[in-house]
Motif scaffolding. Structure first.
Motif, short mmCIF file in Angstrom:
data_model
loop_
_atom_site.label_atom_id
_atom_site.label_comp_id
_atom_site.label_asym_id
_atom_site.label_seq_id
_atom_site.Cartn_x
_atom_site.Cartn_y
_atom_site.Cartn_z
N LEU A 18 0.72 -1.31 0.06
CA LEU A 18 0.04 0.31 0.02
C LEU A 18 0.57 1.14 0.43
CD1 LEU A 18 -2.97 1.18 -0.27
CD2 LEU A 18 -2.66 0.49 2.52
N PRO A 19 1.79 0.95 0.82
CA PRO A 19 2.82 2.78 0.50
C PRO A 19 3.45 3.07 -0.49
CG PRO A 19 2.78 1.71 3.01
CD PRO A 19 2.29 0.86 2.08
N LEU A 20 3.73 1.49 -1.53
CA LEU A 20 4.47 1.09 -2.16
C LEU A 20 3.28 2.46 -3.72
CD1 LEU A 20 6.74 1.03 -3.93
CD2 LEU A 20 6.16 -1.21 -4.56
N ALA A 21 1.84 2.00 -3.50
CA ALA A 21 1.05 3.05 -4.25
C ALA A 21 0.88 3.74 -4.19
CB ALA A 21 0.12 1.50 -4.23
N VAL A 22 1.28 4.48 -2.92
CA VAL A 22 0.24 5.62 -2.97
C VAL A 22 2.10 6.19 -3.09
CG1 VAL A 22 0.32 7.20 -0.86
CG2 VAL A 22 -0.95 5.44 -0.59
N VAL A 23 2.73 6.03 -3.21
CA VAL A 23 4.01 7.04 -3.65
C VAL A 23 4.35 7.13 -5.44
CG1 VAL A 23 6.23 7.27 -3.79
CG2 VAL A 23 5.53 6.45 -1.46
N ALA A 25 0.76 6.79 -7.23
CA ALA A 25 -0.05 7.15 -7.21
C ALA A 25 0.61 9.19 -7.31
CB ALA A 25 -0.47 7.04 -6.00
N PHE A 26 1.43 9.89 -5.97
CA PHE A 26 1.31 10.83 -6.13
C PHE A 26 2.88 11.31 -7.34
CE2 PHE A 26 -0.34 10.66 -1.48
CZ PHE A 26 -0.93 11.31 -1.81
N MET A 27 3.69 9.96 -7.24
CA MET A 27 5.04 10.45 -8.54
C MET A 27 3.63 10.78 -9.27
SD MET A 27 8.12 7.99 -6.94
CE MET A 27 8.61 8.05 -8.89
N ALA A 30 2.05 13.98 -9.68
CA ALA A 30 3.16 15.07 -9.69
C ALA A 30 3.92 14.98 -11.64
CB ALA A 30 4.66 15.23 -8.86
N VAL A 31 4.62 13.94 -12.41
CA VAL A 31 4.06 13.98 -13.22
C VAL A 31 3.18 14.58 -14.12
CG1 VAL A 31 4.56 12.39 -15.63
CG2 VAL A 31 6.18 12.38 -13.47
N LEU A 32 1.83 14.39 -14.12
CA LEU A 32 0.82 14.75 -14.78
C LEU A 32 0.55 16.28 -14.68
CD1 LEU A 32 -2.50 12.07 -14.29
CD2 LEU A 32 -0.93 12.78 -16.27
N MET A 33 1.47 17.09 -14.02
CA MET A 33 0.67 18.23 -13.12
C MET A 33 1.81 18.77 -13.95
SD MET A 33 0.00 18.28 -8.85
CE MET A 33 -0.20 20.40 -8.78
N ALA A 56 -7.08 4.87 -12.16
CA ALA A 56 -6.04 3.71 -12.48
C ALA A 56 -5.85 3.45 -10.50
CB ALA A 56 -4.63 4.08 -12.55
N ALA A 57 -5.65 4.89 -10.09
CA ALA A 57 -5.96 4.83 -8.39
C ALA A 57 -6.35 3.21 -7.41
CB ALA A 57 -5.47 6.20 -7.51
N THR A 58 -7.82 4.09 -8.59
CA THR A 58 -8.86 3.29 -7.17
C THR A 58 -8.65 1.87 -7.60
OG1 THR A 58 -10.31 5.40 -7.78
CG2 THR A 58 -11.24 3.44 -7.45
N CYS A 59 -8.31 1.77 -8.69
CA CYS A 59 -8.18 0.45 -9.31
C CYS A 59 -7.08 -0.36 -8.64
CB CYS A 59 -8.05 -0.81 -10.79
SG CYS A 59 -9.93 0.41 -11.92
N ALA A 60 -5.62 0.48 -8.44
CA ALA A 60 -4.45 -0.32 -8.19
C ALA A 60 -5.09 -1.14 -6.38
CB ALA A 60 -3.50 0.52 -8.48
#
Length: 153
Positions: A18-23, A25-27, A30-33, A56-60
């Motif tokens: 879960l922490p890996l998925a959160v990191v 997702a935030f990366m 950031a790339v999209l922004m 994608a984040a919800t599915c992950a």
């Protein structure tokens, strides 16, 4: 050829999942922004990409919880693998090595009973640090072939 000796090895939850998925997702966010700022894309294009990112984040998160095996043990009796308490299944499992990096393994488990609670393939991340005294025996069991595969009756 001799079979590997019987061994029981603990299977734990993948604590970093879960922490890996959160990191990640935030990366990705950031790339999209950064892409939005540098490309001067329209708000509609950015909203569409944000929707894809949210999906994608919800599915992950949802699928990641179902994919990995819960706590229990894998037992090799010299002929077949048994799942003991992993994902509400006690019985024979088919174990397939997915990845081996020396001090850890990623294995795929599939319950062989048709009435099993999880007929799909589940994955377990096993580490030498969980039980160093049994790691060598476990690795031997993973790489050993059953008597039926060797042709010995």
């Amino acid at each position: 050829m001799h079979n590997a000796p019987p061994v029981v090895y603990p299977v734990g939850r993948f604590a970093w999942g879960l922490p890996l998925a959160v990191v990640l997702a935030f990366m990705a966010a950031a790339v999209l922004m950064l892409w939005w700022v540098w490309s001067s894309a329209s708000a509609l294009a950015c909203a569409g990409l944000a929707g894809v990112w949210c999906g994608a984040a919800t599915c992950a998160v949802v699928l990641g919880r179902r994919e990995f095996v819960q706590q229990g043990a894998l037992a090799w009796d010299g002929e077949q693998w048994q799942g003991c308490g992993i994902s509400d299944h006690d019985g024979p499992v088919q174990l397939t090595l997915t990845l081996d990096w020396g001090h850890g393994m990623l294995v795929a488990c599939r319950a062989q009973a048709p009435e099993a609670a999880w007929p799909r393939t589940r994955h377990a991340c096993l580490r030498r640090a969980d039980m160093p005294s049994r790691w060598h025996g476990f690795r031997c069991a993973v790489y050993s072939r059953r008597a039926a595969q060797v042709g010995v009756a």
